[in-house]
Design a protein around this motif. Structure first.
Motif, short mmCIF file in Angstrom:
data_model
loop_
_atom_site.label_atom_id
_atom_site.label_comp_id
_atom_site.label_asym_id
_atom_site.label_seq_id
_atom_site.Cartn_x
_atom_site.Cartn_y
_atom_site.Cartn_z
N ALA A 121 0.83 -1.20 0.00
CA ALA A 121 0.00 0.00 0.00
C ALA A 121 0.86 1.25 0.00
CB ALA A 121 -0.92 0.01 1.22
N GLY A 122 0.35 2.31 -0.62
CA GLY A 122 1.06 3.57 -0.64
C GLY A 122 0.47 4.55 -1.63
N ASN A 123 1.21 5.63 -1.89
CA ASN A 123 0.72 6.71 -2.74
C ASN A 123 1.48 6.78 -4.06
OD1 ASN A 123 -1.11 7.65 -0.72
ND2 ASN A 123 0.62 8.61 0.33
N TRP A 124 0.85 7.40 -5.05
CA TRP A 124 1.52 7.62 -6.32
C TRP A 124 1.18 9.03 -6.82
CZ3 TRP A 124 -1.62 8.91 -10.34
CH2 TRP A 124 -2.96 8.50 -10.29
N THR A 125 2.06 9.54 -7.66
CA THR A 125 1.83 10.82 -8.32
C THR A 125 2.20 10.66 -9.79
OG1 THR A 125 4.07 11.61 -7.80
CG2 THR A 125 2.30 12.16 -6.24
N SER A 126 1.90 11.68 -10.56
CA SER A 126 2.23 11.63 -11.99
C SER A 126 2.48 13.03 -12.51
CB SER A 126 1.10 10.98 -12.79
OG SER A 126 1.40 11.01 -14.18
N GLU A 127 3.43 13.15 -13.42
CA GLU A 127 3.70 14.42 -14.09
C GLU A 127 2.96 14.51 -15.42
OE1 GLU A 127 7.89 14.90 -14.45
OE2 GLU A 127 8.24 15.05 -12.27
N SER A 128 2.27 13.45 -15.78
CA SER A 128 1.51 13.46 -17.03
C SER A 128 0.29 14.36 -16.90
CB SER A 128 1.06 12.04 -17.38
OG SER A 128 2.17 11.18 -17.53
N ALA A 129 -0.11 14.95 -17.99
CA ALA A 129 -1.26 15.86 -17.99
C ALA A 129 -2.53 15.11 -17.60
CB ALA A 129 -1.42 16.48 -19.37
N PRO A 133 -3.00 12.76 -8.52
CA PRO A 133 -2.38 11.69 -7.73
C PRO A 133 -3.39 10.80 -7.04
CG PRO A 133 -2.30 13.75 -6.53
CD PRO A 133 -2.83 14.09 -7.90
N GLY A 134 -2.88 9.72 -6.46
CA GLY A 134 -3.75 8.79 -5.76
C GLY A 134 -2.96 7.78 -4.96
N SER A 135 -3.54 6.60 -4.76
CA SER A 135 -2.89 5.58 -3.96
C SER A 135 -3.18 4.19 -4.52
CB SER A 135 -3.36 5.66 -2.50
OG SER A 135 -4.75 5.45 -2.42
N LEU A 136 -2.44 3.22 -4.03
CA LEU A 136 -2.60 1.82 -4.43
C LEU A 136 -2.74 0.96 -3.19
CD1 LEU A 136 0.16 1.49 -7.18
CD2 LEU A 136 -2.23 0.88 -7.53
N LEU A 137 -3.59 -0.06 -3.27
CA LEU A 137 -3.69 -1.08 -2.24
C LEU A 137 -3.82 -2.42 -2.93
CD1 LEU A 137 -3.96 -2.08 0.65
CD2 LEU A 137 -6.42 -1.61 0.51
N LEU A 138 -2.84 -3.30 -2.71
CA LEU A 138 -2.78 -4.59 -3.39
C LEU A 138 -2.61 -5.71 -2.38
CD1 LEU A 138 -0.18 -3.55 -6.12
CD2 LEU A 138 -2.67 -3.58 -6.41
N TYR A 139 -3.25 -6.85 -2.66
CA TYR A 139 -3.10 -8.04 -1.84
C TYR A 139 -2.54 -9.18 -2.67
CZ TYR A 139 -5.79 -5.79 1.85
OH TYR A 139 -6.21 -4.94 2.84
N LYS A 140 -1.84 -10.09 -2.02
CA LYS A 140 -1.29 -11.26 -2.72
C LYS A 140 -2.44 -12.06 -3.31
CE LYS A 140 2.76 -12.98 -3.70
NZ LYS A 140 3.64 -13.60 -2.71
N SER A 141 -2.27 -12.51 -4.55
CA SER A 141 -3.35 -13.17 -5.27
C SER A 141 -2.92 -14.53 -5.79
CB SER A 141 -3.80 -12.29 -6.45
OG SER A 141 -4.77 -12.94 -7.24
#
Length: 287
Positions: A121-129, A133-141
């Motif tokens: 889990a954590g945050n992300w950003t982007s320089e693309s137009a 920004p936002g965040s991700l939450l992932l579980y083992k699958s």
């Protein structure tokens, strides 16, 4: 909004000593939600990643798609592990069906590994137009990452599915909402009524050995996004575990959580949210 490919940093932080951390724990498939914050709301998107660790190097693929459409992208990624951090970089798009007039974004972010619930889990950003920004939450699958086109789904029922199987018609892509499977608020424990639908899935799979089932958990739009994601994952896993106990081969089953990212009804009404809280099965047939 633009759909997302990515470049991100994965920070692996855990409660045990650094010397005990094994890079290999990151191997395998991860599934969850990518959240994007806008001025008025937070958008949720299903997100998948497959990681392969070799020493301090890491390789893999990611997948993002627009819900209930044919638009998707599978991206090659690579990176290295340094001091409990993994630096990822998007290498190239392997396969895609782009949404008209939209392009894929590049994002950067920081994710932490949680040993207790095996999540990232954590945050992300982007320089693309146009990429807020936002965040991700992932579980083992246990489900393999899909590297091809999105499976076209049609909602069905147990009776209709049984009839199609009898007529030897193609049933891959059929979805069934388990109508008697429901959960108490903030709980993933099955109630007594749910066992009837679990038994129906069990009988379906014992009578048709070529059937594979993907269990998909969904929540309503009320409450914290990350909690909803976790609940949907655990609710699907609860049925997965129940079928394993009954004797179904785990290789024929998989499960995913989608949180509130894929509603089927109005998210602003009590009735709509009741319908959105659901577990579905997605059927595929092996050759």
């Amino acid at each position: 909004m633009k759909l997302l490919t990515f470049i991100f940093l994965l920070n692996v932080s855990c409660s045990f000593a650094q010397s005990h951390f094994k890079n290999e724990i990151l191997n395998g498939n991860w599934q969850g939600i990518l959240k994007q914050n806008t001025e008025t709301t937070t958008k949720n998107f299903a997100y998948w990643i497959k990681l392969s660790v070799k020493g301090d190097s890491i390789f893999g693929m990611a997948r993002t798609e627009v819900a209930n459409t044919e638009y998707f992208a599978v991206i090659d990624i690579k990176g290295i592990i340094k001091k409990n951090k993994i630096e990822f970089i998007e290498d190239y798009i392997i396969e895609q069906k782009p949404r008209p007039n939209f392009s894929w974004c590049l994002i950067s972010g920081l994710l932490s590994y949680n040993e207790k619930d095996n999540s990232l889990a954590g945050n992300w950003t982007s320089e693309s137009a146009n990429c807020s920004p936002g965040s991700l939450l992932l579980y083992k699958s246990v489900k393999e990452l899909n590297t091809t086109q999105t499976l076209k789904n049609t909602y069905s029922s147990f009776d209709e599915l049984a009839n199609k199987l009898k007529l030897k018609e193609n049933v891959s892509g059929l979805k069934i909402i388990l109508p008697k499977v429901y959960f108490e608020t903030n709980s993933h424990k099955l109630n007594l009524e749910s066992k009837e639908d679990v038994q129906k899935v069990y009988l379906l799979m014992t009578k048709n050995e070529k059937i594979r089932i993907n269990l998909q958990g969904h929540t309503d739009a009320v409450g914290d996004d990350d909690l909803n994601m976790k609940l949907s994952y655990l609710r699907a896993k609860e049925i997965y575990d129940a079928l394993i106990v009954k004797g179904i081969d785990g290789g024929r089953l998989s499960f995913e959580g989608y949180g509130k990212s894929r509603p089927i009804d109005n998210t602003n009404t009590t009735e709509g949210n009741f319908k959105n809280r659901r577990v579905e099965i997605e059927v595929t047939i092996t050759k």
